[in-house]
Design a protein around this motif. Sequence first.
Motif, PDB file in Angstrom:
ATOM      1  N   LEU A 202      42.501  44.657  38.018  1.00 39.54           N
ATOM      2  CA  LEU A 202      42.963  44.932  39.419  1.00 39.54           C
ATOM      3  C   LEU A 202      42.295  45.155  40.319  1.00 39.54           C
ATOM      4  O   LEU A 202      41.499  45.022  41.062  1.00 39.54           O
ATOM      5  CB  LEU A 202      44.097  46.451  39.163  1.00 39.54           C
ATOM      6  CG  LEU A 202      44.670  46.897  40.798  1.00 39.54           C
ATOM      7  CD1 LEU A 202      45.185  46.000  41.804  1.00 39.54           C
ATOM      8  CD2 LEU A 202      45.106  47.434  41.035  1.00 39.54           C
ATOM      9  N   ARG A 203      41.075  45.657  39.510  1.00 37.91           N
ATOM     10  CA  ARG A 203      39.519  45.905  40.172  1.00 37.91           C
ATOM     11  C   ARG A 203      39.202  45.279  40.462  1.00 37.91           C
ATOM     12  O   ARG A 203      38.313  44.567  41.952  1.00 37.91           O
ATOM     13  CB  ARG A 203      38.598  46.405  38.519  1.00 37.91           C
ATOM     14  CG  ARG A 203      37.526  47.152  39.584  1.00 37.91           C
ATOM     15  CD  ARG A 203      36.573  47.102  38.739  1.00 37.91           C
ATOM     16  NE  ARG A 203      35.284  47.795  39.211  1.00 37.91           N
ATOM     17  CZ  ARG A 203      33.980  47.801  38.088  1.00 37.91           C
ATOM     18  NH1 ARG A 203      34.300  47.590  36.707  1.00 37.91           N
ATOM     19  NH2 ARG A 203      33.075  48.005  38.900  1.00 37.91           N
ATOM     20  N   TRP A 205      40.163  42.214  42.307  1.00 37.02           N
ATOM     21  CA  TRP A 205      40.887  42.317  43.068  1.00 37.02           C
ATOM     22  C   TRP A 205      40.928  43.030  44.410  1.00 37.02           C
ATOM     23  O   TRP A 205      40.783  42.005  45.493  1.00 37.02           O
ATOM     24  CB  TRP A 205      42.753  41.718  42.760  1.00 37.02           C
ATOM     25  CG  TRP A 205      43.460  41.302  43.784  1.00 37.02           C
ATOM     26  CD1 TRP A 205      43.072  41.128  45.358  1.00 37.02           C
ATOM     27  CD2 TRP A 205      44.784  40.785  43.884  1.00 37.02           C
ATOM     28  NE1 TRP A 205      43.946  40.773  45.702  1.00 37.02           N
ATOM     29  CE2 TRP A 205      45.655  40.663  45.075  1.00 37.02           C
ATOM     30  CE3 TRP A 205      46.051  41.736  42.860  1.00 37.02           C
ATOM     31  CZ2 TRP A 205      46.669  40.415  45.743  1.00 37.02           C
ATOM     32  CZ3 TRP A 205      47.584  41.430  42.752  1.00 37.02           C
ATOM     33  CH2 TRP A 205      48.092  40.982  44.584  1.00 37.02           C
ATOM     34  N   ALA A 206      40.402  44.539  44.003  1.00 41.20           N
ATOM     35  CA  ALA A 206      40.214  44.904  45.096  1.00 41.20           C
ATOM     36  C   ALA A 206      39.043  45.288  45.110  1.00 41.20           C
ATOM     37  O   ALA A 206      38.711  45.263  46.620  1.00 41.20           O
ATOM     38  CB  ALA A 206      40.599  46.404  44.377  1.00 41.20           C
ATOM     39  N   GLU A 207      38.177  44.583  44.452  1.00 38.07           N
ATOM     40  CA  GLU A 207      36.747  44.403  45.159  1.00 38.07           C
ATOM     41  C   GLU A 207      35.952  43.113  45.170  1.00 38.07           C
ATOM     42  O   GLU A 207      35.635  42.860  46.772  1.00 38.07           O
ATOM     43  CB  GLU A 207      36.063  44.867  44.255  1.00 38.07           C
ATOM     44  CG  GLU A 207      36.296  46.292  43.044  1.00 38.07           C
ATOM     45  CD  GLU A 207      34.670  46.728  42.363  1.00 38.07           C
ATOM     46  OE1 GLU A 207      33.621  46.685  42.462  1.00 38.07           O
ATOM     47  OE2 GLU A 207      34.718  47.690  41.960  1.00 38.07           O
ATOM     48  N   ARG A 209      38.330  41.204  47.233  1.00 39.77           N
ATOM     49  CA  ARG A 209      39.233  40.657  48.240  1.00 39.77           C
ATOM     50  C   ARG A 209      39.235  39.529  48.619  1.00 39.77           C
ATOM     51  O   ARG A 209      39.399  39.335  49.320  1.00 39.77           O
ATOM     52  CB  ARG A 209      38.850  41.661  49.484  1.00 39.77           C
ATOM     53  CG  ARG A 209      38.557  43.036  49.541  1.00 39.77           C
ATOM     54  CD  ARG A 209      40.584  43.655  48.967  1.00 39.77           C
ATOM     55  NE  ARG A 209      40.689  45.282  49.239  1.00 39.77           N
ATOM     56  CZ  ARG A 209      41.004  45.748  50.306  1.00 39.77           C
ATOM     57  NH1 ARG A 209      40.494  45.324  51.744  1.00 39.77           N
ATOM     58  NH2 ARG A 209      40.559  46.954  50.307  1.00 39.77           N
ATOM     59  N   LEU A 239      51.380  44.247  46.862  1.00 37.25           N
ATOM     60  CA  LEU A 239      49.380  44.479  46.564  1.00 37.25           C
ATOM     61  C   LEU A 239      48.923  43.622  47.582  1.00 37.25           C
ATOM     62  O   LEU A 239      47.961  43.420  47.815  1.00 37.25           O
ATOM     63  CB  LEU A 239      48.997  43.871  44.963  1.00 37.25           C
ATOM     64  CG  LEU A 239      49.885  45.329  44.518  1.00 37.25           C
ATOM     65  CD1 LEU A 239      49.245  44.669  42.479  1.00 37.25           C
ATOM     66  CD2 LEU A 239      48.620  46.516  44.206  1.00 37.25           C
ATOM     67  N   ILE A 242      48.556  44.641  50.160  1.00 38.12           N
ATOM     68  CA  ILE A 242      47.672  45.485  50.794  1.00 38.12           C
ATOM     69  C   ILE A 242      46.677  45.087  50.878  1.00 38.12           C
ATOM     70  O   ILE A 242      45.591  46.161  51.370  1.00 38.12           O
ATOM     71  CB  ILE A 242      47.754  46.862  49.434  1.00 38.12           C
ATOM     72  CG1 ILE A 242      48.953  47.812  49.821  1.00 38.12           C
ATOM     73  CG2 ILE A 242      46.350  47.746  49.600  1.00 38.12           C
ATOM     74  CD1 ILE A 242      49.506  48.183  48.401  1.00 38.12           C
ATOM     75  N   PHE A 243      46.099  44.100  49.782  1.00 36.16           N
ATOM     76  CA  PHE A 243      44.571  43.265  49.656  1.00 36.16           C
ATOM     77  C   PHE A 243      44.794  42.439  51.123  1.00 36.16           C
ATOM     78  O   PHE A 243      43.458  42.179  51.225  1.00 36.16           O
ATOM     79  CB  PHE A 243      43.997  43.437  48.863  1.00 36.16           C
ATOM     80  CG  PHE A 243      44.165  44.096  47.673  1.00 36.16           C
ATOM     81  CD1 PHE A 243      43.768  45.910  48.163  1.00 36.16           C
ATOM     82  CD2 PHE A 243      44.898  44.180  46.055  1.00 36.16           C
ATOM     83  CE1 PHE A 243      43.805  46.395  46.774  1.00 36.16           C
ATOM     84  CE2 PHE A 243      44.549  45.634  45.255  1.00 36.16           C
ATOM     85  CZ  PHE A 243      44.330  46.228  45.619  1.00 36.16           C
ATOM     86  N   SER A 245      45.631  39.405  50.368  1.00 36.23           N
ATOM     87  CA  SER A 245      45.669  37.983  50.026  1.00 36.23           C
ATOM     88  C   SER A 245      46.836  37.511  50.089  1.00 36.23           C
ATOM     89  O   SER A 245      47.511  37.826  50.591  1.00 36.23           O
ATOM     90  CB  SER A 245      45.325  38.541  48.734  1.00 36.23           C
ATOM     91  OG  SER A 245      43.678  39.061  48.419  1.00 36.23           O
TER      92      SER A 245
END
Length: 636
Positions: A202-203, A205-207, A209, A239, A242-243, A245
């Motif tokens: 998940l990290r 994915w979050a970083e 993007r 998710l 939110i991101f 994607s």
Amino acid sequence: MLNQYRQTNAWAPERAIAGPWVRDRPAHPSPVGGPVPSAPGSHTMSIARLLDENTLRAHYQPIARLDNGAVVAHESLIRLPAGHAIRNPDELFHAAREQGLLVRLEQACLDEGIRTWSSLAGRLLFLNLSAFAVVEMVDRLTAAGVAWALEAAGVSPSSLVIEITEHDHAMDISRLIHAATQIRACGVRFALDDYGEGHSSLRLWAELRPDYVKIDKYFIAGVEANPVKVQTLRGLVHLAEIFGSTLIAEGIETQAELRVVRDLGIALGQGYGLGRPQQRPALDILPAAQGVIASAEISVLPSLARAGGGDVTLARVTTWVEPQHPAITVNELAEVFQTHSSLKAIALVDSGRPVGLVIRQTFNDSYSRPFFKELFGGRPAMQFANTNPLVLQKHAGVDAMTDVLISADQRYLSEGFIVTENGQYAGLGSGQQLVRLVTEVRIEAARHANPLTFLPGNIPINEHIRRLLKAGRRFVACYADLNDFKPFNDHYGYWQGDEMIRLAARTLVSHCEPQRDFLGHVGGDDFMILFQSEDWEQRCRLILESFNERARDLFDEEALRRGGIDAEDRHGVRRFFPFTTLSLGAIVIEPGHFDKPDAVASAAAAVKHQAKMGHEGLVVAHRPVVRPHPQAQSWQ
């Protein structure tokens, strides 16, 4: 800068972006210091020789929109020559890793995918690279050099999507983000491959993007029958919102899987069910897949059987009440009760651990007796405490609470109980609060799944009707109810009554198409079927025939001889009742006739009522008829 690259001859179009950035990692050492184990077949072929022979070929698999079936991209997948000792790409990459040639192999696959790519207007090309290779490429070439090489090879950077593979947990994410940011500035997009498998995080994915996230095929395989996977996909959809994607469901192989991922709102799909990899990129998905996407038929999503309150613990009814030390005297404790008139009980705690419980009512009864203060006022209150109170863990779930409710010791109803966390005092709870909590949880759970039949309850039923209405799908809402069930239940007892209800559930299940027809248990002896099967009427008649015949097996010999039983009716009058049978009220719902689930359910119940009153077994309503009375509507 571009002229400089041309002068060095490092960017010849036929070589794509090969050459200057080849620098591989050494072969992975054995975990125990010995030789590295070989992949099957890898010992028979040098990867360097295979790359020098230039016999790897790219095949392209379509990626399509799941709302209209349009092919929007292709993924380049490498294939080996027929009859080669290395049997598949997994073995190929394993052997390359062993021989320290993984990045060189990745570069060769990248070059081959670009070299043979036929530029298709408006379509994207997905190419796989490990995070290490992306960083190495940008370090050696710079982002501008990569963009130039792509243009020289006839591929616009804006049409390229780099799939980050090999999500190494030891990878330097900051270096990858830095490299990706530079390439992004040139128009290249990124995808996170196989999310949910291996070291994907998940990290990352979050970083990173990424523009796209590919859901690992594990979560797609058999999703139509796996409620956990359905819930996981719903979470990933959230998710992605939110991101920012776009999700791609990988590994779609069956029509049932395709229908579920489409209905869950996943934008794109890929897999053998849509189209296999081939040398010439397919412009359309397979006809069968196109038929599923174009169809208004929705999937029947499996739901988790919620027996009740999986996330509800005793913490919800725990109240912090300041405890007292066991050495507190009777008079001192009496003063505490007098000062805090709302306290029902006080726990006696020594070094954080409860050793007794003093009940206010019991204590006051003793304290008010003549000469009690004079005789016992200075003594420790511990001798008037319950030293064996009910103690429950703060994180106990509904099952543990239910066990308390049905236990033989019912003192907790008046005394309450002590709550602990890791053996330490955490507060007090009352019997009334416990009963109320368990009751509320069970009622709420029954709305999601009936505890007798484990069929979906009212909330899932309404949700499925809402999905059918939104899809504009023609369907049939069928309400099922037992005739003369109460006399049977009164005569034979609720255990046999439950068996009759379970028989009805089994009969209904056996005549529904699992992927098309939704069956829910409204409550009691009422059920709801939402048919998408075209032969729904025949199924209804088979349901009636099967149940009415099998229900007789639950009657005793005397009832079978007489054709029924004697029992009291709803008015308390004893009379004869025939065998229990089933009534079905079915409504054909055309698109646009209803906009709310409760209206559909109410109309189906009304037709069921007609079936019961007329003892017709099955009544079918095809069209709405407006009565003279305002807003009154019935069905024919």
